[in-house]
Design a protein around this motif. Structure first.
Motif, PDB file in Angstrom:
ATOM      1  N   GLY A   1      17.490 -13.411 -15.204  1.00  0.00           N
ATOM      2  CA  GLY A   1      17.329 -11.810 -14.888  1.00  0.00           C
ATOM      3  C   GLY A   1      17.338 -10.963 -15.069  1.00  0.00           C
ATOM      4  O   GLY A   1      17.668 -10.629 -16.065  1.00  0.00           O
ATOM      5  N   VAL A   2      16.194  -9.986 -15.652  1.00  0.00           N
ATOM      6  CA  VAL A   2      15.447  -8.512 -16.105  1.00  0.00           C
ATOM      7  C   VAL A   2      15.736  -7.540 -15.796  1.00  0.00           C
ATOM      8  O   VAL A   2      13.745  -7.600 -14.293  1.00  0.00           O
ATOM      9  N   MET A   3      15.833  -6.737 -15.464  1.00  0.00           N
ATOM     10  CA  MET A   3      15.344  -5.361 -14.787  1.00  0.00           C
ATOM     11  C   MET A   3      13.556  -4.856 -15.097  1.00  0.00           C
ATOM     12  O   MET A   3      13.809  -5.077 -16.228  1.00  0.00           O
ATOM     13  N   VAL A   4      12.610  -5.071 -14.174  1.00  0.00           N
ATOM     14  CA  VAL A   4      11.867  -4.331 -14.569  1.00  0.00           C
ATOM     15  C   VAL A   4      10.763  -3.427 -13.332  1.00  0.00           C
ATOM     16  O   VAL A   4      10.833  -3.172 -12.228  1.00  0.00           O
TER      17      VAL A   4
ATOM     18  N   LEU B   1      -0.045 -13.990  -5.427  1.00  0.00           N
ATOM     19  CA  LEU B   1      -0.367 -12.365  -5.746  1.00  0.00           C
ATOM     20  C   LEU B   1       0.197 -12.104  -6.830  1.00  0.00           C
ATOM     21  O   LEU B   1       1.537 -12.506  -7.091  1.00  0.00           O
ATOM     22  N   GLN B   2      -0.036 -11.632  -7.604  1.00  0.00           N
ATOM     23  CA  GLN B   2       0.129 -11.142  -9.081  1.00  0.00           C
ATOM     24  C   GLN B   2       0.355  -9.735  -8.808  1.00  0.00           C
ATOM     25  O   GLN B   2       0.332  -9.158  -8.215  1.00  0.00           O
ATOM     26  N   VAL B   3       1.191  -9.872  -9.409  1.00  0.00           N
ATOM     27  CA  VAL B   3       1.932  -7.456  -9.583  1.00  0.00           C
ATOM     28  C   VAL B   3       2.507  -7.407 -11.400  1.00  0.00           C
ATOM     29  O   VAL B   3       2.959  -8.149 -12.140  1.00  0.00           O
ATOM     30  N   SER B   4       1.979  -5.998 -12.059  1.00  0.00           N
ATOM     31  CA  SER B   4       2.106  -5.771 -12.609  1.00  0.00           C
ATOM     32  C   SER B   4       3.728  -6.067 -13.465  1.00  0.00           C
ATOM     33  O   SER B   4       4.345  -5.241 -11.970  1.00  0.00           O
ATOM     34  N   ALA B   5       4.694  -6.413 -14.291  1.00  0.00           N
ATOM     35  CA  ALA B   5       5.557  -5.811 -14.692  1.00  0.00           C
ATOM     36  C   ALA B   5       6.111  -5.207 -15.974  1.00  0.00           C
ATOM     37  O   ALA B   5       5.488  -5.913 -16.789  1.00  0.00           O
ATOM     38  N   SER B   6       6.606  -4.316 -16.299  1.00  0.00           N
ATOM     39  CA  SER B   6       7.276  -3.667 -17.638  1.00  0.00           C
ATOM     40  C   SER B   6       8.308  -3.900 -17.172  1.00  0.00           C
ATOM     41  O   SER B   6       9.576  -2.924 -16.486  1.00  0.00           O
ATOM     42  N   ILE B   7       9.387  -3.424 -18.226  1.00  0.00           N
ATOM     43  CA  ILE B   7      10.867  -4.198 -18.264  1.00  0.00           C
ATOM     44  C   ILE B   7      11.009  -1.925 -17.919  1.00  0.00           C
ATOM     45  O   ILE B   7      10.626  -1.199 -18.752  1.00  0.00           O
ATOM     46  N   ALA B   8      12.008  -1.696 -17.431  1.00  0.00           N
ATOM     47  CA  ALA B   8      12.999  -0.814 -16.763  1.00  0.00           C
ATOM     48  C   ALA B   8      13.699  -0.390 -17.349  1.00  0.00           C
ATOM     49  O   ALA B   8      14.897  -1.202 -18.456  1.00  0.00           O
ATOM     50  N   GLU B   9      13.962   1.276 -17.893  1.00  0.00           N
ATOM     51  CA  GLU B   9      15.119   1.908 -18.570  1.00  0.00           C
ATOM     52  C   GLU B   9      16.402   2.430 -17.140  1.00  0.00           C
ATOM     53  O   GLU B   9      16.100   2.527 -16.345  1.00  0.00           O
ATOM     54  N   PRO B  10      17.697   1.460 -17.970  1.00  0.00           N
ATOM     55  CA  PRO B  10      18.217   1.196 -18.971  1.00  0.00           C
ATOM     56  C   PRO B  10      17.500   0.025 -19.583  1.00  0.00           C
ATOM     57  O   PRO B  10      17.644  -1.139 -17.682  1.00  0.00           O
TER      58      PRO B  10
ATOM     59  N   ILE C   1       0.504  -0.984   0.068  1.00  0.00           N
ATOM     60  CA  ILE C   1       0.020   0.148  -0.048  1.00  0.00           C
ATOM     61  C   ILE C   1       0.808   1.289   0.051  1.00  0.00           C
ATOM     62  O   ILE C   1       0.738   2.105  -0.495  1.00  0.00           O
ATOM     63  N   ASP C   2       1.580   0.709   0.953  1.00  0.00           N
ATOM     64  CA  ASP C   2       3.213   2.445   0.819  1.00  0.00           C
ATOM     65  C   ASP C   2       3.784   2.225  -0.223  1.00  0.00           C
ATOM     66  O   ASP C   2       4.883   3.529  -0.390  1.00  0.00           O
ATOM     67  N   ALA C   3       4.042   1.157  -1.069  1.00  0.00           N
ATOM     68  CA  ALA C   3       5.258   1.304  -1.800  1.00  0.00           C
ATOM     69  C   ALA C   3       4.363   0.828  -2.971  1.00  0.00           C
ATOM     70  O   ALA C   3       5.219  -0.415  -3.848  1.00  0.00           O
ATOM     71  N   PRO C   4       3.781   1.439  -4.135  1.00  0.00           N
ATOM     72  CA  PRO C   4       2.492   0.544  -4.875  1.00  0.00           C
ATOM     73  C   PRO C   4       3.900   0.589  -6.548  1.00  0.00           C
ATOM     74  O   PRO C   4       3.654  -0.689  -7.560  1.00  0.00           O
ATOM     75  N   PHE C   5       4.568   1.892  -6.833  1.00  0.00           N
ATOM     76  CA  PHE C   5       5.378   1.194  -7.475  1.00  0.00           C
ATOM     77  C   PHE C   5       7.162   1.022  -7.517  1.00  0.00           C
ATOM     78  O   PHE C   5       7.325   1.951  -6.215  1.00  0.00           O
ATOM     79  N   TRP C   6       8.125   0.508  -8.215  1.00  0.00           N
ATOM     80  CA  TRP C   6       9.270   0.477  -7.899  1.00  0.00           C
ATOM     81  C   TRP C   6       9.954  -0.463  -8.762  1.00  0.00           C
ATOM     82  O   TRP C   6       9.562  -1.602  -9.828  1.00  0.00           O
ATOM     83  N   ILE C   7      11.080  -0.489  -8.581  1.00  0.00           N
ATOM     84  CA  ILE C   7      12.031  -1.262  -9.879  1.00  0.00           C
ATOM     85  C   ILE C   7      12.394  -2.290  -8.856  1.00  0.00           C
ATOM     86  O   ILE C   7      12.812  -2.736  -8.034  1.00  0.00           O
ATOM     87  N   ALA C   8      12.657  -3.544  -9.619  1.00  0.00           N
ATOM     88  CA  ALA C   8      13.430  -4.982  -9.604  1.00  0.00           C
ATOM     89  C   ALA C   8      13.768  -5.705 -10.419  1.00  0.00           C
ATOM     90  O   ALA C   8      14.249  -5.283 -11.617  1.00  0.00           O
TER      91      ALA C   8
END
Length: 642
Positions: free
Chosen positions: A164-167, A181-190, A131-138
């Motif tokens: 491993g891929v940064m998303v 539990l599922q979360v949405s993931a998309s490729i992060a830059e770079p 709840i306190d961290a809805p967006f982050w890089i992983a």
């Protein structure tokens, strides 16, 4: 409950095939877009597909190159821009004590939830942090198989344990009641990966195929994103720890009155293994059995998936056969966990060797064990004795028949054959007992095990180096120990049901359990021995503080003690372990002591006196002192017949 590792092998396992295939997992909760997770508690399983810790603590490098699908048939390296190096993921440096971890899982994460509801409980626990961290890089970790990649020739899957891929992770709309539990993931830059030539377009295609949804347990937050994201990372670590070390595949099938209590016991078991309270060989035997169960379970799931509705009778028989193999293994593991691997786990007969018996015409041979012999050594034997010389103790024991004697001259020895004594022989050292030292093999469960009618060990020092059964185990028949030193690392002398022991002028020290353990229906006579500093590593509860001598009752063992010095043991000098059918506790609890505790009631003292009388416990001129719980005590325990 199914983990993320179960889907690929088990998405058809919950269906009955042709009405005859046994159903092990009725509920498969992991969607097909979820990569396999590492099997819990496994340290070396070949089926592990998503490792947890490799490369986690230091900045990852491009550790490998894969051959990726290329419809044009060109070399991928000719046109693929190399991915950048993965950033460092967050790993908590906090260490948890047993009490802290028990409070975390039993009170905060699981609470009143049942085993069937634990998925939901953990998902809700993670959702509260999101709840306190809805967006982050992983870093999203998955397998080459899920990513649709193939390895180059002459390479091993262990060279590239994960892809491993940064998303960028989006947790908005994440429902804590949806499992897993599922979360949405998309490729992060770079664009970054641990596989240097992994095409970005290929990763995007895989994510689109999965609707950009991945299991939250397969994403590892990158460090340096603030305390809210660090809190999410720690919550994910806790969840992975639960599935890796505390959850069992059979939990859903069991009817636990309080599941959090079961988890608390498994946490205790985990710490007992980590801090050495349970000997390494015992935990290794447990780990091997658990790994065997997992491998067989995975093979069974694959077999189920390959069988269709028109299954043949042969397939049905094979499926049932493997199902019962799994049931037997899980039953053994549950017994071990119920006992918390205390002492050595369930005892079962180890010796399968046949008895040789006497030689023709009753001839008896004396076997000399020495690398070199002298005239004086030969002259120490009577002239009419048949002598055979051996350079190794194993060689002498393998040539023994009933009635033979093995004489060991000073030196250090090892002998696997000591673990399977079936003939009536005498093994004795020549000279002082400190000069003839026999060490156990670390790779074997047993040290000295006998089921002969009469075996005698004399003038020896036995040094236990990691073996998990008792330093001396009398399975059946009678054993005599005379003037021996027993330096234990695991457990002490164990006398099983129906067997008997005579021990004189011996020293036992260092046992993690009791120095002498008498099973129901056994008997022992101990004279002039010193038993000290036993149960010294078990200090977490009364159930492992068994002291110098422990007697397991029903049927009653018999014990005669005279002129023994029993001192400085953790627990009582002599513990009488009684069955307790009352529902108050499943743990062992001390009831009374004979060391003059004024706070005990007269009734409790009467109980002890009656127990001593019923056990035919004879004590004469023994010296008991310095034992942490007293001299003689009664312990009540919920009884388990093994």
């Amino acid at each position: 409950m199914a983990t993320c590792s179960d889907y690929n092998e088990e998405n058809d396992a919950g269906k009955e095939e042709g009405g005859v295939i046994p159903d092990v997992e009725e509920k498969i909760k992991t969607p097909p877009n979820s990569p396999a997770r590492e099997m819990p508690c496994s340290s070396s399983s070949s089926n592990v597909t998503t490792p947890r810790d490799k490369g986690a603590r230091s900045r990852s490098t491009t550790s490998g190159r894969l051959l990726t699908p290329n419809p044009d048939g060109d070399d991928p390296d000719d046109f693929i821009d190399e991915a950048e190096i993965l950033p460092k993921i967050y790993v908590s440096n906090k260490s948890y004590s047993y009490e802290e971890r028990a409070s975390l899982y039993c009170d905060e994460m699981i609470g009143p939830f049942s085993a069937e509801e634990v998925d939901e409980a953990i998902s809700c626990y993670i959702s509260d942090k999101l709840i306190d961290a809805p967006f982050w890089i992983a870093v999203w970790k998955t397998t080459p198989e899920v990513m649709g990649c193939r390895l180059p020739m002459n390479s091993n899957i262990n060279d590239i344990p994960y892809v491993g891929v940064m998303v960028t992770v989006n947790c908005l709309g994440c429902d804590g009641k949806v499992m897993p539990l599922q979360v949405s993931a998309s490729i992060a830059e770079p664009y970054s990966s641990n596989i240097s030539n992994l095409p970005r377009e290929h990763v995007e295609e895989i994510l689109r195929k999965h609707k950009n949804s991945v299991s939250v347990l397969d994403v590892y937050p990158v460090e340096g994103q603030g305390p809210e994201v660090d809190s999410v990372a720690e919550a994910l670590e806790h969840a992975r720890f639960f599935f890796d070390f505390l959850w069992r595949h059979w939990d859903d099938d069991e009817e636990y009155e309080e599941y959090s209590g079961i988890i608390e016991k498994r946490i205790q078991l985990y710490y007992d293994i980590q801090d050495g309270t349970i000997p390494g060989p015992i935990s290794e035997r447990y780990r091997r059995t658990l790994e065997e169960y997992r491998n067989k379970r995975m093979d069974f799931s694959k077999l189920q998936s390959s069988i269709r509705e028109d299954s043949s009778p042969g397939e049905a028989v094979e499926c049932w056969k493997r199902y019962y193999e799994l049931s037997l293994l899980s039953g053994l593991l549950k017994i071990w966990e119920d006992l918390r691997l205390r002492s050595h786990g369930p005892f079962y007969p180890r010796i399968c060797k046949r008895r040789k018996g006497q030689r023709a015409r009753g001839r008896k041979v004396t076997h000399m064990v020495a690398q070199m012999i002298t005239t004086d050594m030969i002259q120490s034997f009577p002239k009419d004795v048949l002598i055979k010389q051996h350079e190794t103790l194993s060689g002498a024991l393998e040539n023994c028949h009933s009635g033979d004697t093995v004489v060991i001259f000073p030196g250090d020895y090892k002998a696997v054959a000591l673990a399977s004594l079936t003939d009536d022989i005498t093994i004795k050292g020549s000279g002082s007992r400190d000069e003839v030292v026999i060490f156990s093999h670390r790779s074997y469960d047993n040290f000295v095990t006998s089921k002969a009618a009469q075996v005698t060990l004399q003038n020896l020092t036995l040094v236990q180096c990691g073996t998990c059964d008792g330093i001396v185990v009398v399975e059946s028949g009678h054993m005599t120990l005379d003037n021996c030193v027993l330096r234990c690392e695991g457990t002490g002398v164990c006398v099983l049901t129906g067997a008997s022991l005579t021990m004189s002028n011996c020293e036992i020290t260092g046992a993690q359990g009791a120095g002498v353990e008498l099973y129901p229906g056994s008997s022992a006579e101990l004279n002039g021995n010193e038993i000290h500093h036993c149960s010294n590593r078990c200090s977490k509860d009364a159930s492992c503080s068994l002291g110098g001598i422990v007697m397991k009752v029903i049927p009653q063992p018999q014990l005669k003690l005279s002129n023994n010095h029993i001192h400085d043991n953790q627990g009582y000098g002599v513990s009488i372990l009684m069955p307790d059918s009352s529902p108050r506790s499943s743990e062992t609890t001390p009831e009374c002591t004979a060391s003059g505790d004024k706070s005990e009631t007269d009734t409790t003292g009467d109980q002890l006196a009656k127990a001593i009388q019923n056990l035919s416990l004879e004590t004469t001129t023994n010296k008991l002192e310095g034992n942490t719980m007293g001299d003689v005590g009664l312990l009540h325990k919920m009884w388990t017949n093994v």
